[in-house]
Design a protein around this motif. Structure first.
Motif, short mmCIF file in Angstrom:
data_model
loop_
_atom_site.label_atom_id
_atom_site.label_comp_id
_atom_site.label_asym_id
_atom_site.label_seq_id
_atom_site.Cartn_x
_atom_site.Cartn_y
_atom_site.Cartn_z
N UNK A 84 -104.38 55.48 26.28
CA UNK A 84 -105.24 54.33 26.06
C UNK A 84 -106.30 54.63 25.01
N UNK A 85 -106.85 53.56 24.46
CA UNK A 85 -108.01 53.63 23.58
C UNK A 85 -109.00 52.58 24.06
N UNK A 86 -110.26 52.95 24.14
CA UNK A 86 -111.32 52.02 24.53
C UNK A 86 -112.20 51.75 23.32
N UNK A 87 -112.33 50.49 22.98
CA UNK A 87 -113.04 50.09 21.77
C UNK A 87 -114.25 49.25 22.16
N UNK A 88 -115.40 49.59 21.60
CA UNK A 88 -116.63 48.84 21.81
C UNK A 88 -117.30 48.63 20.45
N UNK A 89 -118.41 47.94 20.46
CA UNK A 89 -119.16 47.79 19.21
C UNK A 89 -119.89 49.07 18.81
N UNK A 90 -119.84 50.08 19.66
CA UNK A 90 -120.36 51.39 19.30
C UNK A 90 -119.28 52.31 18.73
N UNK A 91 -118.02 51.85 18.73
CA UNK A 91 -116.93 52.66 18.19
C UNK A 91 -117.05 52.76 16.68
N UNK A 145 -103.00 50.17 12.36
CA UNK A 145 -102.55 51.20 11.42
C UNK A 145 -101.85 52.31 12.19
N UNK A 146 -101.44 53.37 11.52
CA UNK A 146 -100.70 54.46 12.16
C UNK A 146 -101.45 55.06 13.33
N UNK A 147 -102.77 55.02 13.28
CA UNK A 147 -103.58 55.59 14.37
C UNK A 147 -104.09 54.50 15.31
N UNK A 148 -103.54 53.31 15.19
CA UNK A 148 -103.98 52.22 16.06
C UNK A 148 -105.13 51.44 15.44
N UNK A 149 -105.98 50.91 16.30
CA UNK A 149 -107.10 50.07 15.85
C UNK A 149 -108.31 50.96 15.59
N UNK A 150 -108.54 51.30 14.33
CA UNK A 150 -109.59 52.27 14.02
C UNK A 150 -110.67 51.72 13.11
N UNK A 151 -110.53 50.50 12.62
CA UNK A 151 -111.57 49.93 11.77
C UNK A 151 -111.63 48.43 12.00
N UNK A 152 -112.77 47.83 11.64
CA UNK A 152 -112.93 46.40 11.85
C UNK A 152 -113.80 45.76 10.80
N UNK A 153 -113.63 44.44 10.64
CA UNK A 153 -114.46 43.65 9.74
C UNK A 153 -114.79 42.32 10.42
N UNK A 154 -115.81 41.65 9.92
CA UNK A 154 -116.24 40.38 10.50
C UNK A 154 -115.48 39.20 9.89
N UNK A 155 -115.35 38.13 10.69
CA UNK A 155 -115.01 36.81 10.19
C UNK A 155 -116.27 35.98 10.35
N UNK A 156 -117.08 35.86 9.31
CA UNK A 156 -118.43 35.33 9.47
C UNK A 156 -118.47 33.82 9.68
N UNK A 157 -119.34 33.38 10.57
CA UNK A 157 -119.57 31.96 10.77
C UNK A 157 -120.45 31.43 9.65
#
Length: 475
Positions: A84-91, A145-157
């Motif tokens: 498993x991987x646990x993702x938060x806004x601190x990741x 990606x190959x390592x799973x979910x490792x980066x993120x970007x916003x969809x801004x309102x």
């Protein structure tokens, strides 16, 4: 134990529950809620779909209710809590920071947005405080990606409204504008179309503010034109059981006959056109005019001309011949919803949660599967699962809310989709998710497993809401 309040355990301020546009009918005073959970997607490209278990009430670094998303990696042997991987806004790589009551993971959706062969995950944080205001909300894309979910970007309102990200939907039917993300919020809805890129780029953003506040969104190709079409379901409106149902395209949406609180799409009759299904779990506001005792599901069939504005939907309830149970006050049949082909017959089946169904225990919950049919009335062959079903781990208890959310996806690549069912109020609202293996005729209780919040690393004693809270905040 269920409290009839929002997922954070308290009623939302009435001042925050007004209509999004002045011209809209008055809203009933209901707390905010996010409704959809993501289907499994192959985030690391190993050929197996990975399950998404949101935990919007999770405490993160001492911040109560900051929220998290757990990804359980699929494999030939199914799911294991050790993979498993646990993702938060601190990741690392994830925008923002974990803060009290953000609700990261309140709604999620899966699609390969940048069409690189890896599934991406859209995650909402509808109670995020931003420069736009308190509880303004935020939506993040976590890139596969190959390592799973490792980066993120916003969809801004682009709006100053509240609760941006009450619900999210994502669909890719092809490159460019054939890939879309739709976001619900208290100022209406926002549509983002491709081409998307992992650095945060997208093709176009459109704001739709011609309805009352939007609580649920979905995407589907109803006329087989090759492009996603938008569905927006508003929050409750005066004089309706639930909210109004609109079908896009954005800026040209037309209201349909019927109403509800949650939408899903799929080809129920196998004719190649996507159909629209809406859950309307409320009791009738006007007897004989709308709603049904115990809740209902409405179905509009797609066609070469899409879904006609004056089309009458098919109504399904627990009193429909062949559907297990009976319509009883407070069942909330239609309180959770997904549409998927469970038995590989080329027909999408309708999976309906009734999280407050009494099963010998008050508000223990039930999930019903209504098989798709090419012709004739739906309802025949329907079947149901509760925590009392033989081989389902654990046992039902009052206020569990089994069926808070539902999702379908083939985790072990055997061609037989698994059914995932959450109970947000299980174990003092820490929540739990049941994984039912796919079988020849659909999901089966034999060999099913239950995943608790503690088993995926959440030590808190209450309010984690593993699996998501669905519509429980407004039911």
């Amino acid at each position: 134990m269920v409290n009839r309040c929002d997922w954070r355990g308290g009623w939302r301020s009435g001042a925050l529950l007004i209509a999004a546009v002045v011209s809209a009918p008055l809203l009933s005073a209901t707390p905010a809620a996010a409704v959809h959970g993501a289907v499994p997607g192959d985030f690391n490209g190993d050929g197996y779909r990975d399950a998404v278990l949101p935990a919007p009430g999770a405490n993160v670094a001492g911040k109560a209710g900051a929220g998290a998303v757990v990804v359980l990696y699929g494999s030939k042997s199914g799911l294991s809590t050790s993979r498993r991987a646990t993702i938060t806004q601190n990741s690392a790589g994830v925008p923002g920071a974990a803060e009290t009551d953000d609700g990261f993971g309140a709604a999620t959706a899966t699609a390969d947005l940048n069409r690189d062969g890896y599934a991406d995950l859209v995650v909402s944080t509808p109670y995020e405080d931003t420069p736009r205001g308190r509880d303004a909300g935020m939506v993040t894309v976590l890139w596969g990606g190959k390592k799973g979910l490792t980066s993120g970007t916003d969809l801004p309102a682009t709006t100053a409204g509240s609760y941006y990200g009450l619900d999210v939907a994502a669909l890719s039917t092809g490159p460019g504008v054939k890939t879309e993300v739709l976001v619900a919020g208290y100022e209406g809805a926002m549509s983002f179309t491709g081409p998307f890129s992992s650095n945060g780029g997208y093709g176009r953003a459109l704001e739709y503010r011609e309805t009352a506040s939007v609580g649920s969104v979905a995407l589907g190709d109803f006329n087989k034109g090759g492009f996603p079409e938008e569905v927006a379901v508003t929050v409750r409106l005066s004089g309706l059981s639930g909210g109004a149902v609109y079908i896009g395209p954005v800026f040209e949406a037309e209201q349909r006959r019927g109403n509800g609180l949650i939408a899903a799409t799929g080809d129920v009759n196998g004719d190649g056109y996507t159909d629209l299904v809406v859950g309307d779990p409320d009791e009738p506001d006007k007897a004989g005019v709308d709603g049904a005792l115990g809740g209902r599901v409405l179905l509009w069939y797609g066609s070469a001309h899409g879904i006609a504005r004056d089309a009458e939907p098919v109504q399904l309830t627990q009193d429909t011949p062949g559907v297990p149970g009976a319509g009883e006050r407070g069942d909330e049949f239609g309180g959770a919803l997904t549409v998927a082909d469970l038995n590989r017959d080329g027909l999408a089946d309708i999976v309906v949660g009734a999280p407050l169904e009494d099963t010998g225990r008050r508000n223990a919950g039930q999930v019903t599967v209504i098989p798709g049919r090419r012709t004739g009335a739906l309802g025949g062959g329907a079947y149901a699962f509760t925590q009392n079903t033989a081989n389902i781990p654990d046992a039902d208890e009052s206020e569990d809310a089994f069926g808070s959310t539902v999702a379908v996806g083939d985790i072990n690549k055997d061609g037989k989709p698994e059914l995932l069912i959450s109970a947000a109020e299980e174990n003092f609202s820490t929540g739990a998710v049941w994984v039912l293996p796919g079988g020849t005729g659909g999901p089966t209780a034999k060999g099913s497993q239950v995943i608790t919040a503690a088993s995926v690393g959440f030590p808190q004693k209450e309010n984690t809401r593993l699996g998501g809270y669905g519509l429980l905040g407004v039911l």
